[in-house]
Scaffold this motif. Structure first.
Motif, short mmCIF file in Angstrom:
data_model
loop_
_atom_site.label_atom_id
_atom_site.label_comp_id
_atom_site.label_asym_id
_atom_site.label_seq_id
_atom_site.Cartn_x
_atom_site.Cartn_y
_atom_site.Cartn_z
N LEU A 1 -2.75 10.75 -3.48
CA LEU A 1 -2.73 9.49 -4.21
C LEU A 1 -2.51 8.36 -3.23
O LEU A 1 -1.58 8.42 -2.41
CB LEU A 1 -1.61 9.54 -5.26
N ASN B 1 0.87 -1.18 0.00
CA ASN B 1 0.00 0.00 0.00
C ASN B 1 0.90 1.23 0.00
O ASN B 1 1.98 1.19 0.59
CB ASN B 1 -0.87 0.05 1.26
N ASP C 1 0.74 5.82 -0.02
CA ASP C 1 -0.01 7.07 -0.07
C ASP C 1 0.98 8.22 -0.04
O ASP C 1 2.10 8.09 0.44
CB ASP C 1 -1.02 7.17 1.08
N ALA D 1 -1.16 4.50 -10.96
CA ALA D 1 -2.31 4.98 -10.20
C ALA D 1 -2.79 6.37 -10.65
O ALA D 1 -3.90 6.77 -10.30
CB ALA D 1 -1.97 5.02 -8.71
N ASP E 1 -3.04 3.85 -3.05
CA ASP E 1 -3.46 2.64 -3.76
C ASP E 1 -2.81 1.44 -3.11
O ASP E 1 -1.88 1.57 -2.30
CB ASP E 1 -3.07 2.73 -5.23
N SER E 2 -3.27 0.27 -3.50
CA SER E 2 -2.64 -0.97 -3.07
C SER E 2 -2.23 -1.74 -4.32
O SER E 2 -2.76 -1.49 -5.41
CB SER E 2 -3.60 -1.78 -2.19
N PHE E 3 -1.32 -2.67 -4.15
CA PHE E 3 -0.83 -3.43 -5.30
C PHE E 3 -0.34 -4.80 -4.85
O PHE E 3 -0.09 -5.04 -3.67
CB PHE E 3 0.28 -2.67 -6.04
N GLN F 1 4.30 2.18 -9.44
CA GLN F 1 2.94 2.10 -8.91
C GLN F 1 2.25 3.47 -8.93
O GLN F 1 1.05 3.57 -9.20
CB GLN F 1 2.94 1.53 -7.49
#
Length: 181
Positions: free
Chosen positions: A67, A47, A49, A122, A69-71, A118
């Motif tokens: 921003l 994750n 941010d 995103a 997100d998770s990956f 990433q």
């Protein structure tokens, strides 16, 4: 997860060129995740941010975005010398369980490179400073959100004869009106 190593760390990501236009400026990014051993390398569930600065796609004004997100990433070693194919098979794009692959360069994982990739994935396709952004004048470059364009409107050459006739008519009318008192 059993046998996994968790982490949380700030990561400094330098500015990088963006396919959406301009440069992405990154600030205050934090990356957390868990590494677990897999059959072909290590799986990273992560994750992140932080904040990015980009340009509006219409008027080029600076835009700040939060921003997060998770990956899911499969980290695999580079191919051994003499090997012509990887020791893993890539799942098709339509597989919801598919993961991104990231090949190690050397013995350490560069978290900056992982996070930069990433962040790039995103980012939205188009970024606007506001929903009703009017953009730039295509002739003089004025920001139409802040100023009125002072360009002369281009005249369609097919109508020049009528425009000249209109000017003659208006000048005759003015001459006639000035003659009256």
């Amino acid at each position: 997860p059993l046998g996994g190593a968790t982490f949380e760390t700030p990561v400094v990501v330098p500015s990088f060129p963006w396919d959406g236009g301009g440069t992405v400026r990154c600030e205050g990014f934090r990356l957390s995740g868990c590494f677990t051993a897999s059959r072909f390398g290590w799986e990273l569930l992560g994750n992140f941010d932080g904040r990015v600065g980009v340009e509006c796609n219409r008027c080029l004004a600076a835009v700040e975005l939060g921003l997060a997100d998770s990956f899911r990433l499969l980290v695999v070693p580079q191919l051994a010398e003499g090997r012509d194919r990887p020791v893993f098979e890539v799942a098709g794009d339509d597989n919801p369980e598919a993961v991104d692959l990231f090949c190690l360069e050397g013995a350490t994982l560069d978290l900056e490179s992982v996070l930069k990739e990433q962040i790039d994935l995103a980012l939205p396709y188009r970024v606007l400073c506001r929903e009703d952004c009017r953009g730039l004048c295509q002739n003089c470059g004025a920001n139409l959100n802040l100023d009125t364009c002072r360009c002369e409107k281009p005249v369609d050459e097919r109508w020049i004869g009528l425009a000249d006739l209109k000017l003659k008519f208006e000048s005759k009318r003015e001459d006639k009106n000035h003659g009256r008192k």
